[in-house]
Design an enzyme around this catalytic site. Structure first.
Site, short mmCIF file in Angstrom:
data_model
loop_
_atom_site.label_atom_id
_atom_site.label_comp_id
_atom_site.label_asym_id
_atom_site.label_seq_id
_atom_site.Cartn_x
_atom_site.Cartn_y
_atom_site.Cartn_z
N GLU A 201 3.40 1.19 -5.08
CA GLU A 201 4.03 1.55 -3.80
C GLU A 201 3.22 1.02 -2.62
OE1 GLU A 201 4.52 5.81 -4.05
OE2 GLU A 201 6.37 5.64 -5.17
N GLU B 70 10.56 4.92 -11.07
CA GLU B 70 10.21 6.34 -11.05
C GLU B 70 11.45 7.13 -10.67
OE1 GLU B 70 6.95 7.37 -8.49
OE2 GLU B 70 5.50 6.19 -9.62
#
Ligand SMILES: *[C@@H]1O[C@H](CO)[C@@H](O)[C@H](O)[C@H]1NC(C)=O
Ligand SMILES: *[C@@H]1O[C@H](CO)[C@@H](O)[C@H](O)[C@H]1NC(C)=O
Ligand SMILES: *[C@@H]1O[C@H](CO)[C@@H](O)[C@H](O)[C@H]1NC(C)=O
Ligand SMILES: *[C@@H]1O[C@H](CO)[C@@H](O)[C@H](O)[C@H]1NC(C)=O
Ligand SMILES: *[C@@H]1O[C@H](CO)[C@@H](O)[C@H](O)[C@H]1NC(C)=O
Ligand SMILES: *[C@@H]1O[C@H](CO)[C@@H](O)[C@H](O)[C@H]1NC(C)=O
Ligand SMILES: *[C@@H]1O[C@H](CO)[C@@H](O)[C@H](O)[C@H]1NC(C)=O
Length: 652
Positions: free
Chosen positions: A185, A265
């Site tokens: 991320e 995710e």
């Protein structure tokens, strides 16, 4: 003999090459940009995966959890590698026992699961400092997750150790690893340093080769993909259930107009913070979004499929500081203890690719009952065995890293420089208590300081009185721009209008003292007053229990709760189970895996209670082993950073 067995190995290999793979081709895994899919050995391939962190599960349970994942219909798992779990001192690596990553990968392959590897170097993961080793902070102004040369040198060295170890486990080399994530991320991080991401890409390629699929993961929004995605790394996104799946994947399409859709995710639950409500996500919502994604042909990794436990001191903390509890249950389809849930079966129903064979059953639990605990000694009584090197002295306070302490507790000691006959404020004006401090004057507990919420208490006492400030590191920030999270007293303390100076600082090796059995019972002296009902100075308590004879299959897993206790740390047979804080919640019970228990000798429980044990003349101090976890006790809503859903990804 040698030659014969070598010949046999050769012919087995030959057979494998002829029949195991299609016409002797070596195994391959790649992105197909024409047909918008992955290709495995030339065939169209889609993964349905689940996250499992080996660092949060005792090694003896790895196989059980992996089998349960396989039996849910998954064909892959995803795991993070926490750098700080393996390199606790620069250049000293640990890869055995619960840290035996290669064994974990081998088990996954044996069970029939492919592996999506996430080696960081940064991993977030609600893990201390997002997996980065605290010793990186020895350079005070280091810019983590950037081209800072000292940071890169450490990363290069670590990856130079780790990635060659992973190479034989790549799919094309006969192993289970189909793809490898670079960073994590990164588009949510302020630095937006493309040179850093390019450096990592070259580094990963140089160790793993040109063929392996490397990818990135970012929040499903264009703004994240801007700094997160980069050429040569396949861009994937992450998002939770309940939203518009098409819209979320269109963010991925912004970065990758072609290739497979991937949600790296997909949140089956969510994390907890001390003082906030327990997060739950309904099975129906999870099942519905999963079903939608699968219908679109997307690849999905469920985060988490099993959360597990932040044993010891491994929990992380949220951006403006909100510490995460010991349990990382996550409301995942398998509980912290690996139990099958309604969510597990709901997901299995959606996947509808049920392999043959039985699902390993939920592991039985045993209630060992109440255990009487006796006060051993206060932390300051035990100072000699807890701090064998003795104190470091300096005018102004130093941080944990200055003192070469990474986790746990440091005692800061000084004296009152003046007579405080009326209540005088003892304060950390710059909010420098990281993270919680237990203050006593001449051995009498006088108050608690806490980062962001309590920066001042009043004290009284004569000049020269001893001031003890025990500072607890409650876990380093794992997300956002504040991950350079120094611990201890990170700025000066004041008394009234004056700076407090002349500190003696004791680094405490509590885990060593506990496992070496050095915290015996102190002989009662007349000096010891009966424990007061309110706050008392941090102290150790001990007790033991015997596993009953004549009951088959003991020891079994259990949960321990500490009714009436406030906050502290608990060990069984020297194993650090983690922090307890029932006074704040939502977690009340701690998971006790059977592998730390013994049938051959009494099991020794040690508790460090920081605020005051519940013993009084009327009540003895007990803790209790039960079969039912409690993770959702209502807590006072004194925590301002209340986050109960995944919207925090957009915080920075
Ligand atoms: C979901 O998003 C897509 C693309 O942005 C849009 O066309 C569609 O109308 C949305 N669906 C719902 C139910 O809002
Ligand atoms: C503190 O008060 C005592 C008398 O109670 C006095 O003797 C002493 O000098 C004072 N100390 C300081 C540092 O003011
Ligand atoms: C400290 O004492 C002062 C004066 O007695 C009082 O006004 C203040 O509320 C006290 N502060 C705390 C945190 O107890
Ligand atoms: C404490 O204050 C002194 C004097 O102002 C300063 O030199 C020092 O850096 C401060 N220490 C910390 C940890 O802030
Ligand atoms: C618990 O402590 C006692 C006394 O030190 C020791 O004899 C026993 O072996 C310990 N139990 C375990 C399981 O280590
Ligand atoms: C906690 O969870 C249990 C079991 O799921 C449930 O029965 C109970 O109502 C929950 N309590 C709270 C306060 O949410
Ligand atoms: C998530 O939290 C935010 C702010 O805390 C809130 O506005 C939003 O409605 C929540 N979303 C869900 C799905 O609960």
């Amino acid at each position: 003999g040698l030659i014969m067995s070598e010949l046999r190995v050769c012919s087995v290999l030959l057979l494998l090459m002829l029949f195991g793979q299609s016409f002797g081709a070596t195994p391959s895994f790649s992105v197909d940009y024409q047909d918008d899919c992955f290709r495995k050995d030339g065939e169209k391939f889609r993964y349905i995966s689940g996250s499992i962190h080996y660092s949060r599960i005792p090694r003896v349970y790895w196989k059980d959890r992996l089998l349960k994942m396989y039996m849910a219909g998954l064909n892959a798992i995803q795991t993070y590698i926490p750098w700080n779990y393996h390199e606790d001192f620069p250049g000293q690596y640990r890869f055995s026992g619960d840290r035996d990553l290669e064994h974990f990968l081998q088990l996954a392959q044996d069970v029939g699961l492919l592996v999506i590897l996430r080696p960081g170097p940064y991993i977030c993961a609600e893990w201390d400092m997002g997996g980065l080793p605290a010793w990186l902070l020895q350079k005070k102004d280091i810019v983590l997750r950037s081209s800072d040369p000292d940071y890169l040198a450490a990363v290069d060295k670590w990856m130079g150790k780790l990635l060659p170890m992973m190479k034989p486990y790549l799919y094309q080399n006969g192993g289970p690893i189909i793809s490898v994530q670079v960073e994590n991320e990164y588009g949510s991080y302020f630095a937006c340093d493309y040179n850093y991401m390019r450096h990592l890409t070259r580094l990963f390629r140089s160790h793993l080769g040109e063929e392996v699929v490397l990818f990135t993961t970012d929040g499903a929004g264009r703004s994240f993909l801007k700094c997160g995605s980069i050429q040569d790394l396949y861009a994937t996104v992450d998002f939770g259930p309940g939203g518009n799946v098409t819209a979320a994947f269109s963010a991925q399409r912004y970065a990758e107009p072609h290739g497979p859709l991937v949600n790296s995710e997909f949140y089956t639950g969510w994390l907890d913070n001390w003082g906030s409500r327990h997060s739950v996500v309904s099975s129906a919502v999870v099942a519905k979004s999963l079903s939608k994604m699968l219908a679109m042909g997307a690849n999905v990794n469920m985060y988490m499929f099993i959360g597990g436990t932040n044993f010891g001191y491994w929990n992380g903390a949220g951006g403006k500081y909100s510490s995460q509890p010991t349990s990382y249950d996550y409301d995942a389809p398998l509980t912290e203890a690996g139990d099958l849930t309604e969510k597990y079966f709901a997901i299995r129903e959606v996947i509808k690719m049920i392999p043959e064979g039985p699902i390993p059953p939920t592991t039985p639990k045993y209630a060992y009952g109440p255990v009487k605990m006796k006060k051993l000694q206060t932390l300051t009584d035990a100072l000699e065995v807890l701090s064998y090197s003795g104190p470091v002295r300096s005018i102004y306070p130093q941080t944990f890293i200055d003192l070469d302490q990474k986790f746990g507790y440091v005692l800061y000691r000084t004296t009152l420089p003046m007579n405080c006959s009326s209540p005088t404020p003892l304060a950390s004006p710059l909010n420098g208590v990281h993270d919680r401090a237990y203050v006593s004057v001449n051995g009498v507990a006088v108050g608690i300081l806490e980062r962001n919420t309590a920066i001042m208490i009043n004290v009284t006492g004569k000049a020269g009185s001893q001031v003890d400030i025990l500072v607890e590191n409650m876990g380093r920030i794992n997300y956002g721009k504040n991950i350079n999270d120094f611990k201890g007293l990170v700025s000066n303390m004041t008394l009234g209008k004056d700076l407090l100076t002349g500190w003696s600082m004791y680094s405490l090796s509590i885990d060593d003292a506990v496992s070496q059995g050095l915290l015996g019972e102190k002989e009662a002296t007349l000096r010891d007053p009966p424990p007061p009902a309110g706050l008392s100075p941090p102290a150790f308590y001990g007790g033991s229990f015997v596993i009953p004879d004549g009951i088959p299959d003991l020891p079994q897993d259990s949960y321990v709760k500490l009714p009436g206790w406030k906050k502290g740390q608990i060990w069984i047979n020297g194993f650090n189970l983690g922090r307890y804080w029932p006074a704040r919640g939502p977690q009340v019970t701690l998971f006790v895996p059977a592998n730390i228990l013994s049938t051959a000798a009494p099991n020794n429980v040690t508790v460090l209670e920081l605020e005051g044990a519940p013993c009084s003349s009327k009540q003895s101090c007990t803790l209790e082993f039960t079969t039912t976890p409690i993770l959702n006790a209502t807590a006072p809503s004194d925590n301002k950073e209340h986050r109960s859903n995944w919207s925090y990804l957009s915080e920075t």
